[in-house]
Design a protein around this motif. Structure first.
Motif, PDB file in Angstrom:
ATOM      1  N   ASN A   9     -96.734 -27.920 -23.393  1.00 48.10           N
ATOM      2  CA  ASN A   9     -98.097 -27.614 -22.956  1.00 48.10           C
ATOM      3  C   ASN A   9     -98.139 -26.384 -22.061  1.00 48.10           C
ATOM      4  O   ASN A   9     -99.035 -25.548 -22.178  1.00 48.10           O
ATOM      5  N   MET A  10     -97.165 -26.276 -21.166  1.00 48.01           N
ATOM      6  CA  MET A  10     -97.125 -25.108 -20.272  1.00 48.01           C
ATOM      7  C   MET A  10     -96.899 -23.829 -21.057  1.00 48.01           C
ATOM      8  O   MET A  10     -97.494 -22.789 -20.761  1.00 48.01           O
ATOM      9  N   LEU A  11     -96.057 -23.907 -22.085  1.00 45.65           N
ATOM     10  CA  LEU A  11     -95.837 -22.744 -22.935  1.00 45.65           C
ATOM     11  C   LEU A  11     -97.134 -22.342 -23.628  1.00 45.65           C
ATOM     12  O   LEU A  11     -97.476 -21.156 -23.691  1.00 45.65           O
ATOM     13  N   GLN A  12     -97.866 -23.333 -24.157  1.00 51.06           N
ATOM     14  CA  GLN A  12     -99.140 -23.042 -24.819  1.00 51.06           C
ATOM     15  C   GLN A  12    -100.133 -22.438 -23.830  1.00 51.06           C
ATOM     16  O   GLN A  12    -100.892 -21.523 -24.172  1.00 51.06           O
ATOM     17  N   PHE A  13    -100.140 -22.938 -22.607  1.00 50.64           N
ATOM     18  CA  PHE A  13    -101.015 -22.395 -21.568  1.00 50.64           C
ATOM     19  C   PHE A  13    -100.683 -20.918 -21.327  1.00 50.64           C
ATOM     20  O   PHE A  13    -101.576 -20.069 -21.284  1.00 50.64           O
ATOM     21  N   MET A  14     -99.409 -20.611 -21.184  1.00 48.40           N
ATOM     22  CA  MET A  14     -98.996 -19.235 -20.918  1.00 48.40           C
ATOM     23  C   MET A  14     -99.329 -18.308 -22.089  1.00 48.40           C
ATOM     24  O   MET A  14     -99.695 -17.138 -21.892  1.00 48.40           O
ATOM     25  N   LYS A  15     -99.213 -18.815 -23.291  1.00 49.65           N
ATOM     26  CA  LYS A  15     -99.566 -18.006 -24.463  1.00 49.65           C
ATOM     27  C   LYS A  15    -101.068 -17.719 -24.499  1.00 49.65           C
ATOM     28  O   LYS A  15    -101.491 -16.606 -24.823  1.00 49.65           O
ATOM     29  N   LEU A  16    -101.851 -18.722 -24.156  1.00 53.77           N
ATOM     30  CA  LEU A  16    -103.305 -18.512 -24.114  1.00 53.77           C
ATOM     31  C   LEU A  16    -103.682 -17.497 -23.042  1.00 53.77           C
ATOM     32  O   LEU A  16    -104.479 -16.588 -23.278  1.00 53.77           O
ATOM     33  N   ILE A  17    -103.090 -17.646 -21.856  1.00 57.54           N
ATOM     34  CA  ILE A  17    -103.365 -16.715 -20.769  1.00 57.54           C
ATOM     35  C   ILE A  17    -102.947 -15.299 -21.159  1.00 57.54           C
ATOM     36  O   ILE A  17    -103.591 -14.316 -20.786  1.00 57.54           O
ATOM     37  N   GLY A  18    -101.877 -15.205 -21.944  1.00 54.45           N
ATOM     38  CA  GLY A  18    -101.424 -13.896 -22.410  1.00 54.45           C
ATOM     39  C   GLY A  18    -102.456 -13.165 -23.244  1.00 54.45           C
ATOM     40  O   GLY A  18    -102.432 -11.930 -23.332  1.00 54.45           O
ATOM     41  N   GLN A  19    -103.369 -13.916 -23.850  1.00 55.07           N
ATOM     42  CA  GLN A  19    -104.426 -13.286 -24.644  1.00 55.07           C
ATOM     43  C   GLN A  19    -105.301 -12.373 -23.792  1.00 55.07           C
ATOM     44  O   GLN A  19    -105.921 -11.439 -24.305  1.00 55.07           O
ATOM     45  N   LEU A  20    -105.367 -12.655 -22.488  1.00 59.86           N
ATOM     46  CA  LEU A  20    -106.190 -11.820 -21.608  1.00 59.86           C
ATOM     47  C   LEU A  20    -105.723 -10.369 -21.610  1.00 59.86           C
ATOM     48  O   LEU A  20    -106.499  -9.462 -21.327  1.00 59.86           O
ATOM     49  N   LYS A  21    -104.445 -10.154 -21.937  1.00 58.98           N
ATOM     50  CA  LYS A  21    -103.924  -8.786 -22.007  1.00 58.98           C
ATOM     51  C   LYS A  21    -104.449  -8.051 -23.231  1.00 58.98           C
ATOM     52  O   LYS A  21    -104.332  -6.824 -23.321  1.00 58.98           O
ATOM     53  N   ARG A  22    -105.006  -8.809 -24.169  1.00 62.34           N
ATOM     54  CA  ARG A  22    -105.487  -8.219 -25.420  1.00 62.34           C
ATOM     55  C   ARG A  22    -106.998  -8.355 -25.603  1.00 62.34           C
ATOM     56  O   ARG A  22    -107.523  -8.013 -26.665  1.00 62.34           O
ATOM     57  N   VAL A  23    -107.694  -8.844 -24.588  1.00 62.17           N
ATOM     58  CA  VAL A  23    -109.158  -8.945 -24.644  1.00 62.17           C
ATOM     59  C   VAL A  23    -109.741  -7.743 -23.894  1.00 62.17           C
ATOM     60  O   VAL A  23    -109.618  -7.656 -22.675  1.00 62.17           O
ATOM     61  N   PRO A  24    -110.355  -6.797 -24.607  1.00 62.89           N
ATOM     62  CA  PRO A  24    -110.909  -5.626 -23.916  1.00 62.89           C
ATOM     63  C   PRO A  24    -112.183  -5.984 -23.154  1.00 62.89           C
ATOM     64  O   PRO A  24    -112.912  -6.898 -23.537  1.00 62.89           O
TER      65      PRO A  24
END
Length: 215
Positions: A9-24
């Motif tokens: 779950n923590m890995l999935q959380f970190m992957k989701l948060i990583g999307q913020l680097k790709r949201v303009p």
């Protein structure tokens, strides 16, 4: 088994948060800015503003946490701008749903802390939340100024500045805004001289507040 599920779950959380680097940031996209910053970029400098605040009456650590959490839901819902014709109530509903999903991936304690920070910012229920909101606006106009500099187009993004009129109150923030306005005024004057006419300062007059990030 429980520990394995928690790590997953923590890995999935970190992957989701990583999307913020790709949201303009949508406001810049709508105004045709080349290579616009991401939501993550925006939140990072807000966190640095929180770290460097000198006011001893505010909880600096809480400000940093609020800055890091306030736009977290956008990794799922995207950066919703005023021109998207989505009501504030619907925007809040979508972001609330996203935050519930995100925090459901976290262990108890951390889940409540992060969701509570998001609620605190949304409701503007503390001095720290209100200060971080000013950082949100300050970071936006500082970025607008930097884009004007990079494009050699003084005043082009005036609408972002107009949308913040009357919304700065904290003395430290007001000082930074004053310094920014002074620097920008010099650049706009130089741009006008270089062009030989007022066209270079084209965005000086107020424009409709349609594309800024403010709500």
């Amino acid at each position: 088994m429980e520990n394995t599920a928690g790590r997953s779950n923590m890995l999935q959380f970190m992957k989701l948060i990583g999307q913020l680097k790709r949201v303009p940031r949508t406001g810049w996209v709508y105004r045709g800015v080349k290579k616009p910053e991401s939501v993550s970029d925006h939140m990072y400098r807000m966190a640095m503003m929180s770290l460097t605040i000198t006011d001893p009456t505010v909880d600096k650590d809480r400000c940093i946490k609020l800055a890091l959490v306030h736009d977290m839901a956008e990794c799922i819902v995207g950066d919703i701008a005023p021109t998207d014709n989505i009501s504030k109530a619907e925007k809040h509903r979508r972001e609330e749903e996203a935050m519930k999903h995100l925090t459901s991936l976290l262990p108890d304690g951390l889940k409540q802390e992060i969701y509570g920070l998001w609620e605190e910012y949304e409701s503007q229920s503390s001095p720290e939340a209100r200060l971080v909101k000013e950082f949100d606006l300050l970071e936006m106009i500082l970025q607008a100024h930097e884009y004007e500099e990079l494009e050699g187009a003084p005043g082009r993004l005036q609408e972002f500045f107009d949308s913040t009129n009357g919304r700065f109150h904290h003395p430290d923030v007001l000082q930074l805004v004053g310094s920014l306005n002074e620097e920008r005024a010099c650049h706009m004057t130089d741009g006008t001289k270089d062009s030989g006419n007022t066209q270079a300062a084209g965005g000086v007059t107020a424009q409709p507040h349609t594309t800024s990030h403010t709500s």
